[in-house]
Every structure is written in structure tokens, then in C-alpha cells.
Scaffold this motif. Sequence first.
Motif, mmCIF file in Angstrom:
data_model
loop_
_atom_site.group_PDB
_atom_site.id
_atom_site.type_symbol
_atom_site.label_atom_id
_atom_site.label_comp_id
_atom_site.label_asym_id
_atom_site.label_seq_id
_atom_site.Cartn_x
_atom_site.Cartn_y
_atom_site.Cartn_z
ATOM 1 N N THR A 184 0.445 -6.646 7.270
ATOM 2 C CA THR A 184 1.390 -5.592 6.898
ATOM 3 C C THR A 184 2.812 -6.054 7.191
ATOM 4 O O THR A 184 3.100 -6.515 8.294
ATOM 5 C CB THR A 184 1.089 -4.302 7.677
ATOM 6 N N PRO A 185 3.708 -5.940 6.222
ATOM 7 C CA PRO A 185 5.093 -6.383 6.444
ATOM 8 C C PRO A 185 5.907 -5.355 7.233
ATOM 9 O O PRO A 185 5.499 -4.207 7.391
ATOM 10 C CB PRO A 185 5.641 -6.534 5.027
ATOM 11 N N ASP A 186 7.068 -5.789 7.687
ATOM 12 C CA ASP A 186 7.976 -4.883 8.395
ATOM 13 C C ASP A 186 8.692 -3.944 7.429
ATOM 14 O O ASP A 186 8.988 -2.810 7.777
ATOM 15 C CB ASP A 186 9.018 -5.687 9.179
ATOM 16 N N ALA A 187 9.003 -4.424 6.222
ATOM 17 C CA ALA A 187 9.735 -3.631 5.245
ATOM 18 C C ALA A 187 8.859 -2.503 4.689
ATOM 19 O O ALA A 187 7.644 -2.670 4.564
ATOM 20 C CB ALA A 187 10.215 -4.525 4.104
ATOM 21 N N PRO A 188 9.456 -1.371 4.327
ATOM 22 C CA PRO A 188 8.667 -0.279 3.750
ATOM 23 C C PRO A 188 8.161 -0.632 2.352
ATOM 24 O O PRO A 188 8.766 -1.457 1.654
ATOM 25 C CB PRO A 188 9.646 0.896 3.701
ATOM 26 N N LEU A 189 7.066 -0.010 1.960
ATOM 27 C CA LEU A 189 6.481 -0.228 0.640
ATOM 28 C C LEU A 189 7.325 0.464 -0.430
ATOM 29 O O LEU A 189 7.698 1.622 -0.278
ATOM 30 C CB LEU A 189 5.056 0.327 0.608
ATOM 31 N N ASP A 190 7.627 -0.245 -1.503
ATOM 32 C CA ASP A 190 8.375 0.308 -2.627
ATOM 33 C C ASP A 190 7.483 0.251 -3.871
ATOM 34 O O ASP A 190 7.365 -0.794 -4.502
ATOM 35 C CB ASP A 190 9.665 -0.486 -2.868
ATOM 36 N N LEU A 191 6.867 1.370 -4.199
ATOM 37 C CA LEU A 191 6.038 1.441 -5.400
ATOM 38 C C LEU A 191 6.814 1.998 -6.598
ATOM 39 O O LEU A 191 6.224 2.301 -7.621
ATOM 40 C CB LEU A 191 4.797 2.283 -5.140
ATOM 41 N N ARG A 192 8.127 2.117 -6.456
ATOM 42 C CA ARG A 192 8.985 2.616 -7.536
ATOM 43 C C ARG A 192 8.520 3.987 -8.020
ATOM 44 O O ARG A 192 8.356 4.222 -9.207
ATOM 45 C CB ARG A 192 9.101 1.594 -8.656
ATOM 46 N N LEU A 193 8.328 4.854 -7.050
ATOM 47 C CA LEU A 193 8.004 6.254 -7.301
ATOM 48 C C LEU A 193 9.038 7.108 -6.570
ATOM 49 O O LEU A 193 9.576 6.673 -5.550
ATOM 50 C CB LEU A 193 6.599 6.583 -6.795
#
Length: 194
Positions: A184-193
Motif C-alpha cells: 500500500t502506498p503512502d499517497a491517497p488513491l485517486d480513482l478519478r471519482l
Amino acid sequence: MPSAPVLTPPLHHVNLKTTRLREMIDWYGTVVGLKPTFQYDGGAWLTNDAANHRLALLCVPGLSDDPDKIAHTGIHHTAFEYASVGELLDTYARLRAEGIVPHGCLDHGMTTSFYYADPDGNSIELQADNFGDWKKSTEFMRTAPEFAADPIGVHVDPDRLVAARDEGASLDDIHQRAYAGEFTPDAPLDLRLP
């Protein structure tokens, strides 16, 4: 009178509207090897296999960008499938070297998927089946309690997946570790929603 059987034709192509014809042709050529079968000022038809085209691009007067595209209904993404997670990781490394990076990466359980934004902001999924077998991945989707509990899957760091592979981990081991949350990365997930 008996009804006719339902036919199951495969998806042939996707058609996108664009104001950036040349940029889109170049991007899809770089990312998934699509090359124009035919193009003119008003559009292009591209393919990366024996089909006459898999992606059509229309560039007609009157089109404009939608600043609220992410919040509007419509297609969320189009996906391209690689034969293995190894091919997907190789493609990720090649694209990263060219400055093309995904906006989101997931181990969905049945696939490992990296999502990119094309020049018009359309999401393009590059994926590989984690089981290497559609029957097995379909069965996983139908029966696995962990998939039912979270059908979106686990956010993963593609650099850590590549590093694990380079350190000798098998592709199955990488999937198991990714789905367990190890990458799991440190950056937040961006699913473009929205």
C-alpha cells in the motif's frame, strides 16, 4: 415460438471525441501500441492487432473540454489486458521512464490494474489477470468472501511491485502480498471519482 439465442459478440472498438487528435494518437501509440489505420483532420482509426480498428477518435468542430468531467456520468474507463502481471509491470516501468504514470493502482483480487489518464482526461486501465485464467478469476469473483467484502480491492504501489519482482518474488507471491496490503502506498488513491 422459441426465442432466438442471445449472441455474445466481443467488444470491437471504443470511439472517443477529442480536441487533441495528434496528442491522443501519439499517447495511445506510446502506451498500448495503437497505430492509425487511417487518419485525417476529422479523426483517426487505430489498432494494435489484426482488427481494422480498436479505437476511433473524432475531432469535429464544436467540441470543448468538460471541466467537470470527473463528476459527470459516462464511461469511467476503458481497459487493455496484458497476458501476465509481468508484462504489466514491464509496461509500467517503460511508461514511467517516459514520464507517463498511473493515477491509481489496485489489486482487485482477480486483476492487477493500473489506471492512467489520456491527454483528454479519460481513464485507461492496463490490467493483467492475477490467476492467468479467466475461469479461475471469474470463480474468485463469484465465490471469494474477500472479494464480496471489498470488490474494489487494495491500493498498491507499482514501484514496490516491480521491486518485489526484481528481488525474485514470483508473480503469484506478489499478488498474494499485494492483496494482503503489503504494498500500500503512502499517497491517497485517486480513482478519478467525485
